[in-house]
Design a protein around this motif. Sequence first.
Motif, PDB file in Angstrom:
ATOM      1  N   CYS A  16     -55.410 -22.808  29.210  1.00  0.00           N
ATOM      2  CA  CYS A  16     -55.749 -22.875  27.789  1.00  0.00           C
ATOM      3  C   CYS A  16     -55.931 -24.341  27.417  1.00  0.00           C
ATOM      4  CB  CYS A  16     -54.644 -22.243  26.943  1.00  0.00           C
ATOM      5  SG  CYS A  16     -55.026 -22.102  25.189  1.00  0.00           S
ATOM      6  N   THR A  17     -57.029 -24.652  26.742  1.00  0.00           N
ATOM      7  CA  THR A  17     -57.349 -26.029  26.370  1.00  0.00           C
ATOM      8  C   THR A  17     -57.742 -26.098  24.902  1.00  0.00           C
ATOM      9  OG1 THR A  17     -58.045 -26.665  28.597  1.00  0.00           O
ATOM     10  CG2 THR A  17     -58.954 -27.945  26.785  1.00  0.00           C
ATOM     11  N   TYR A  18     -57.246 -27.121  24.226  1.00  0.00           N
ATOM     12  CA  TYR A  18     -57.533 -27.361  22.809  1.00  0.00           C
ATOM     13  C   TYR A  18     -58.541 -28.499  22.688  1.00  0.00           C
ATOM     14  CZ  TYR A  18     -56.629 -29.237  18.081  1.00  0.00           C
ATOM     15  OH  TYR A  18     -56.740 -29.723  16.805  1.00  0.00           O
ATOM     16  N   HIS A  25     -61.647 -26.554  15.233  1.00  0.00           N
ATOM     17  CA  HIS A  25     -60.623 -26.521  16.278  1.00  0.00           C
ATOM     18  C   HIS A  25     -60.919 -25.351  17.221  1.00  0.00           C
ATOM     19  CE1 HIS A  25     -58.406 -29.246  13.618  1.00  0.00           C
ATOM     20  NE2 HIS A  25     -58.620 -28.370  12.651  1.00  0.00           N
ATOM     21  N   LEU A  27     -60.263 -23.352  21.124  1.00  0.00           N
ATOM     22  CA  LEU A  27     -59.548 -23.160  22.374  1.00  0.00           C
ATOM     23  C   LEU A  27     -60.546 -22.715  23.430  1.00  0.00           C
ATOM     24  CD1 LEU A  27     -56.299 -21.217  21.353  1.00  0.00           C
ATOM     25  CD2 LEU A  27     -56.554 -23.678  21.728  1.00  0.00           C
ATOM     26  N   ALA A  30     -57.496 -18.328  26.930  1.00  0.00           N
ATOM     27  CA  ALA A  30     -56.174 -18.014  26.374  1.00  0.00           C
ATOM     28  C   ALA A  30     -55.395 -17.269  27.455  1.00  0.00           C
ATOM     29  CB  ALA A  30     -56.310 -17.167  25.113  1.00  0.00           C
ATOM     30  N   ILE A  37     -48.953 -20.379  23.280  1.00  0.00           N
ATOM     31  CA  ILE A  37     -50.053 -21.090  22.618  1.00  0.00           C
ATOM     32  C   ILE A  37     -49.597 -21.589  21.258  1.00  0.00           C
ATOM     33  CG2 ILE A  37     -52.376 -20.884  21.643  1.00  0.00           C
ATOM     34  CD1 ILE A  37     -52.981 -18.807  23.811  1.00  0.00           C
ATOM     35  N   LEU A  41     -49.499 -25.571  20.329  1.00  0.00           N
ATOM     36  CA  LEU A  41     -50.272 -26.059  19.189  1.00  0.00           C
ATOM     37  C   LEU A  41     -49.362 -26.679  18.133  1.00  0.00           C
ATOM     38  CD1 LEU A  41     -52.942 -23.248  18.712  1.00  0.00           C
ATOM     39  CD2 LEU A  41     -53.338 -25.563  19.537  1.00  0.00           C
ATOM     40  N   ILE A  51     -57.282 -22.310  14.228  1.00  0.00           N
ATOM     41  CA  ILE A  51     -58.293 -22.273  15.290  1.00  0.00           C
ATOM     42  C   ILE A  51     -59.556 -21.593  14.779  1.00  0.00           C
ATOM     43  CG2 ILE A  51     -58.837 -21.368  17.590  1.00  0.00           C
ATOM     44  CD1 ILE A  51     -56.882 -23.744  17.571  1.00  0.00           C
ATOM     45  N   ILE A  54     -62.325 -19.130  19.882  1.00  0.00           N
ATOM     46  CA  ILE A  54     -61.839 -19.232  21.255  1.00  0.00           C
ATOM     47  C   ILE A  54     -63.010 -18.946  22.189  1.00  0.00           C
ATOM     48  CG2 ILE A  54     -60.225 -18.333  22.978  1.00  0.00           C
ATOM     49  CD1 ILE A  54     -58.442 -17.455  20.619  1.00  0.00           C
TER      50      ILE A  54
END
Length: 261
Positions: A16-18, A25, A27, A30, A37, A41, A51, A54
């Motif tokens: 998972c990357t932000y 915003h 992601l 997931a 998560i 966050l 967010i 995704i």
Amino acid sequence: MTAQICVLASGSKGNCTYISDGTTHLLIDAGISCRRIEQELSALGQSLSNITAILITHEHIDHVYGLHTLEKKYSIPILANQRTATSVDVKMSTHISRYCRASFDTGFSVGGIKITPFRTLHDAVCPVGYALEVGGHRVAYVTDLGTVTESVRQNVLGSELVILESNHDVHMLETGPYPPELQARVRGDQGHLNNVQSASFACELVSHGATHIVLAHISENNNTPELALKTSRSILRKKGIDKEVALVAAGASCATKLIQL
């Protein structure tokens, strides 16, 4: 505007990357629990309620594990190509196909972030990586691939920051616990990049302007973050370009520091 990037988790146990421009915003994947998560966050001063969307790379469980709970708790668009979305819905009892858009394969924007998906070679139904224009910076996410194809090169070269797979050390894979058929899958053309392959591509990336590379999807059984970093630094040093890039290794159990461009 700036680009903010944090790999919340990366590896065979979950990804998972932000990514944010401060207003939008995102992601990417997931593959960890919804609760984790939320925790990761929160440490960044963010929440899942903030967010915008995704993005899903492919349907393997380490990339979609948290989606079932997340979809029930939050109204966040979950974006994937049609084949991946259908596969995820079957596997995870989700309904992400409702978010599919005709423009997915040719690229689209979410808020202020322009997103270009590109195909990768991996043993999934329709796996992709992502090139993103974030706050005036080009960022790329490319993991879960056995081969660096020309499509990958065309979409990733020129990125300022790249989250790049460095999955396994060949010797550790050959002498480790995996049976021969699983070893063959990992090192195959539709498997995962080894440290040397990753480092070789890192040289191309730096030569084309990359200033930050995050080594990701590092195997817990067939690699270590230290070894992945050592291999990349050694090969970059031989090219005389090791001082031109900041290298970070992402792990499965804790997030990277927030990177700001």
